[in-house]
Every structure is written in structure tokens, then in C-alpha cells.
Design a protein around this motif. Structure first.
Motif, PDB file in Angstrom:
ATOM      1  N   GLY A   1       0.889  -1.302   0.120  1.00  0.00           N
ATOM      2  CA  GLY A   1      -0.074  -0.183  -0.177  1.00  0.00           C
ATOM      3  C   GLY A   1       0.651   1.059  -0.308  1.00  0.00           C
ATOM      4  N   SER A   2       1.886   1.540  -0.188  1.00  0.00           N
ATOM      5  CA  SER A   2       3.026   2.610  -0.207  1.00  0.00           C
ATOM      6  C   SER A   2       3.504   2.721  -1.418  1.00  0.00           C
ATOM      7  N   ARG A   3       4.114   4.018  -1.980  1.00  0.00           N
ATOM      8  CA  ARG A   3       3.999   4.517  -3.504  1.00  0.00           C
ATOM      9  C   ARG A   3       5.322   4.967  -3.912  1.00  0.00           C
ATOM     10  N   LEU A   4       6.138   4.379  -4.598  1.00  0.00           N
ATOM     11  CA  LEU A   4       7.456   4.840  -5.129  1.00  0.00           C
ATOM     12  C   LEU A   4       7.013   6.220  -6.040  1.00  0.00           C
ATOM     13  N   VAL A   5       8.027   6.949  -5.534  1.00  0.00           N
ATOM     14  CA  VAL A   5       7.309   8.555  -6.167  1.00  0.00           C
ATOM     15  C   VAL A   5       8.434   8.860  -6.916  1.00  0.00           C
ATOM     16  N   LEU A   6       9.207   9.056  -8.357  1.00  0.00           N
ATOM     17  CA  LEU A   6      10.531   9.775  -8.867  1.00  0.00           C
ATOM     18  C   LEU A   6      10.022  11.119  -8.947  1.00  0.00           C
ATOM     19  N   CYS A   7      11.030  11.986  -8.820  1.00  0.00           N
ATOM     20  CA  CYS A   7      11.076  13.479  -8.977  1.00  0.00           C
ATOM     21  C   CYS A   7      11.886  13.382  -9.545  1.00  0.00           C
ATOM     22  N   GLY A   8      12.353  14.151 -10.759  1.00  0.00           N
ATOM     23  CA  GLY A   8      13.174  14.843 -11.968  1.00  0.00           C
ATOM     24  C   GLY A   8      14.289  13.690 -12.317  1.00  0.00           C
ATOM     25  N   ARG A   9      13.434  12.036 -12.614  1.00  0.00           N
ATOM     26  CA  ARG A   9      14.000  11.315 -13.284  1.00  0.00           C
ATOM     27  C   ARG A   9      12.861  10.619 -13.753  1.00  0.00           C
ATOM     28  N   PRO A  10      13.580  10.428 -15.511  1.00  0.00           N
ATOM     29  CA  PRO A  10      12.538   9.241 -15.962  1.00  0.00           C
ATOM     30  C   PRO A  10      11.242   8.293 -15.599  1.00  0.00           C
ATOM     31  N   SER A  11      10.073   8.366 -15.912  1.00  0.00           N
ATOM     32  CA  SER A  11       9.339   7.247 -15.752  1.00  0.00           C
ATOM     33  C   SER A  11       9.797   5.839 -15.597  1.00  0.00           C
ATOM     34  N   LEU A  12       9.684   4.516 -15.163  1.00  0.00           N
ATOM     35  CA  LEU A  12      10.083   3.516 -14.947  1.00  0.00           C
ATOM     36  C   LEU A  12       9.347   2.869 -16.968  1.00  0.00           C
ATOM     37  N   GLY A  13       8.008   3.413 -16.216  1.00  0.00           N
ATOM     38  CA  GLY A  13       7.130   2.324 -17.878  1.00  0.00           C
ATOM     39  C   GLY A  13       5.729   3.236 -17.516  1.00  0.00           C
ATOM     40  N   ALA A  14       4.977   2.636 -18.105  1.00  0.00           N
ATOM     41  CA  ALA A  14       3.631   2.659 -17.604  1.00  0.00           C
ATOM     42  C   ALA A  14       2.853   1.237 -16.887  1.00  0.00           C
ATOM     43  N   ASP A  15       3.470   0.481 -17.193  1.00  0.00           N
ATOM     44  CA  ASP A  15       3.625  -0.833 -16.328  1.00  0.00           C
ATOM     45  C   ASP A  15       3.593  -1.236 -15.062  1.00  0.00           C
ATOM     46  N   VAL A  16       5.064  -0.398 -14.291  1.00  0.00           N
ATOM     47  CA  VAL A  16       5.275  -0.210 -13.593  1.00  0.00           C
ATOM     48  C   VAL A  16       4.873   0.920 -11.704  1.00  0.00           C
ATOM     49  N   PRO A  17       3.842   0.514 -10.825  1.00  0.00           N
ATOM     50  CA  PRO A  17       3.049   1.469  -9.916  1.00  0.00           C
ATOM     51  C   PRO A  17       4.067   2.218  -8.846  1.00  0.00           C
ATOM     52  N   ALA A  18       4.711   3.276 -10.270  1.00  0.00           N
ATOM     53  CA  ALA A  18       5.089   4.549  -9.693  1.00  0.00           C
ATOM     54  C   ALA A  18       4.500   5.489 -10.225  1.00  0.00           C
TER      55      ALA A  18
END
Length: 359
Positions: free
Chosen positions: A159-176
Motif C-alpha cells: 500500500g505504499s507508493r514509489l515517487v520518482l522526482c526529476g527522473r524518467p518514468s520506469l514505464g506505464a506498467d510499473v506502479p510508480a
């Protein structure tokens, strides 16, 4: 009498929730509800309980709260070094938004130690933090993507969430969640500013070669040159660190080779620009009369330098606030998975460090 004896004996025995209940003259269950904040309690009763808490200097036993299923929601902010002014602005944004959302903000500095980062990630997974926010550019290779995809999935499972700030997405299929800024666009705009002022020989003081922040800014630089029909000169592109010292040493080395090889410097960060400015001053080179200079980030230092630095404004505080807002909105059902990738705008701040060349 019993209450007096308990309050006098706080040094011999730890206070319990029962002591608070006795002082407030309410049930243990009522004290528990007030402290947890998860059940409606009459305002006067709440005031009485909180007065007893203050008088007894009672501290909640977090282990007991955890066993009872009550925990403090947290937001974690992970960065290499808290001393950098751009990331400290982002940290301020994270803390402000977390506080407004009733979350406790935790900050972890890793100093680039991956094992330390992993240990902190595991701790936040165990604590089921609302969000774990990572900031800063990376080397975006297969190893990085595999590692952080696994981290994102592990956090998502609890139930937690990884948030990437100022860096590219890991892809639409990754829950971030991804919160970027227009990195390339900012570099394009600031290079265009130099080109529009007649500069063609622009020394580029960049960061690490495969660092995503550097990659984006260099792309913007090259795109602007192409649009003005200027052939790029590979010898004018330098890679190094995002530090004042690096900016100083690289500029000094260029000046020692002889003047006239460039008319302007694009420093990839304002800190690098500050170092470059110091080297130019030490060599008796005037900015912008002899050499024009621009930076990137728009930290407070940019407007304190003399001359004041023309640079690219990055909304770092908003970056931090948006990271928290998106993650918590998703967790609380006010946002959808499809809304979890945002790109914030950048813009040029024109000050005093660029002069027009007259050919």
C-alpha cells in the motif's frame, strides 16, 4: 491520592495511558480514541484528556500503538545530499505538503550508498509509508530499471507508493508516480537566449556523461544549435561534477589555454556557474562584457551573484509538493493511476550576465 502518587513517581515508573485516564477522569478507551484521532470524541472531553497529557508529560508508546493497529502515516524523502540548495527546496515542498496532509515527513540522505538506500527502502516498506520519494538524476540503464521496478512493486504490495522526482518514468506498467520538469526545454531556451544575442562559440560545462539530468540538458543545447544552423563543436563540451569547485577548475583550465575560443559559458547548474564566475573574475575577465554566462536551476544564489545570473528556473518546491499530492491523492482515491505522471514547466530568468555580441 492515587493520581498524586502516580504523578510524583514518574521518575521511578513509566507513565501509562491509565495514568492519563485517571488524571482526566475518563476511561482508558476514551484516552485511546483521543490520542489515535480515529473516533469522534466530545470537544470538552478531548480538551480534558490533552490537558492531562500535557500535565503528566505523557509520551505515546509507539510500539503499543502499532500493536493496536494505530500508526503514524509517513512520507519519506530520499536524496544523496541535503546540502544542495535545489534539493533542499524540494525537501521543503515535500515537508509542507506532507504536513498539510497530516503526514510525518522523514528525510534520508544516502551519500550515494546503495545499501543504505535499500535499507531505508525496506524500513519504509515495513512502516507502510504513504510515499517514498526519490529525487535526482540517475544513470538510466537496464540494471537501474530492474532494481527500481522491484522496489516499486514491493512498496505497492503493502500500500505504499514509489515517487520518482526529476527522473524518467520506469514505464506505464510499473506502479510508480513520476514528477518531472521540462529539463531539455529549459536547456533549449537558455541556449537560444545566448544564440539570439549573437553567441556561437558556447562553452558547455556539463555534469556526468550518462546522468539523466545532464543528458536532457545537453539535448536541449544541441537542439538549439541545430535550429540556429550552428554546427556543434565537441571540444567545447566538458563533463564533470555539479559543484562550484568543478566549475571553477574547468573554467580556469580553459582560460589558461588562451582567450578567444568561446564568447559564452552555459553552466549546467547555478553552482557550476558560480565557480565559473569566480574563475573568470580571478583571471580579470569581465562578465558579461568579455564573456557571457548562464546557469540552470535558479537557486537563491543566482540572484545574489554579481552580475546577477541569467538562468533557468526549475520549480523545485512545487516538484516536492506535487510528488506528495499525487501519491496521497492516489492512495485516498482522489486520483487515478493514469494521472500519476506530471511534467512541470521551466522558464528562463533573464538577469545581467549575458551581453549582446555585435558582429
Amino acid at each position: 491520592m492515587g493520581t498524586e502518587r502516580r504523578s510524583r513517581g514518574t521518575h521511578e515508573a513509566a507513565l501509562t495511558i491509565r495514568d492519563v485516564a485517571e488524571r482526566a477522569e475518563v476511561s482508558v478507551a476514551t484516552v485511546s480514541r483521543v490520542l489515535a484521532g480515529n473516533y469522534p470524541v466530545a470537544a470538552k472531553t478531548r480538551q480534558r484528556v490533552m490537558r492531562a497529557v500535557r500535565e503528566l508529560n505523557y509520551v505515546v508508546n509507539t510500539h503499543a500503538r502499532a500493536l493496536a493497529g494505530v500508526r503514524t502515516e509517513t512520507v519519506a524523502f530520499v536524496l544523496n545530499d541535503v546540502r544542495g540548495p535545489s534539493f533542499s527546496a524540494a525537501a521543503y515542498g515535500v515537508e509542507r505538503e506532507a504536513n498539510q496532509r497530516g503526514r510525518l515527513c522523514l528525510i534520508c540522505t544516502t551519500e550515494g550508498d546503495q545499501e543504505r538506500e535499500l535499507a531505508f527502502m525496506q524500513l519504509m516498506r515495513e512502516q507502510q509509508a504513504s510515499a517514498v520519494i526519490l529525487i535526482g538524476g540517475v544513470r538510466d540503464d537496464e540494471q537501474y530499471r530492474e532494481r527500481y521496478t522491484e522496489i516499486a512493486q514491493g512498496l505497492h504490495a503493502v500500500g505504499s507508493r514509489l515517487v520518482l522526482c526529476g527522473r524518467p518514468s520506469l514505464g506505464a506498467d510499473v506502479p510508480a508516480t513520476t514528477v518531472e520538469y521540462d529539463n531539455e526545454g529549459g536547456a533549449y531556451a537558455i541556449t537560444t537566449n545566448l544564440l539570439a544575442n549573437g553567441h556561437r562559440r558556447i562553452l558547455y560545462l556539463g555534469g556526468m556523461l550518462e546522468h539523466t539530468t545532464s543528458v536532457g540538458r545537453l539535448l536541449g543545447y544541441h537542439r538549439a544549435l541545430a535550429d540556429f544552423g550552428v554546427a556543434p563543436d565537441p571540444t567545447l563540451i566538458e563533463h564533470g561534477e555539479f559543484t562550484r569547485v568543478s566549475g571553477y577548475e574547468r573554467t580556469r583550465a580553459w582560460l589558461q589555454q588562451g582567450a578567444g575560443r568561446f564568447t559564452a559559458i552555459f553552466a549546467e547548474t547555478d553552482m557550476v556557474a558560480a565557480g565559473a564566475l569566480a574563475a573568470l573574475e580571478d583571471a580579470g575577465v569581465r562578465v558579461p562584457d568579455d564573456i557571457s554566462l548562464v546557469g540552470y536551476d535558479d537557486i537563491e544564489l543566482a540572484s545574489d551573484l554579481r552580475p546577477r545570473l541569467t538562468t533557468v528556473h526549475v520549480p523545485y518546491e512545487e516538484l516536492g509538493r506535487t510528488a506528495v499530492r499525487l501519491a496521497i491523492d492516489l492512495k485516498e482515491g482522489r486520483s487515478r493511476e493514469g494521472d500519476q505522471h506530471v511534467v512541470l514547466g521551466t522558464h528562463v530568468v533573464v538577469r545581467q550576465s549575458v551581453a549582446r555580441l555585435h558582429h
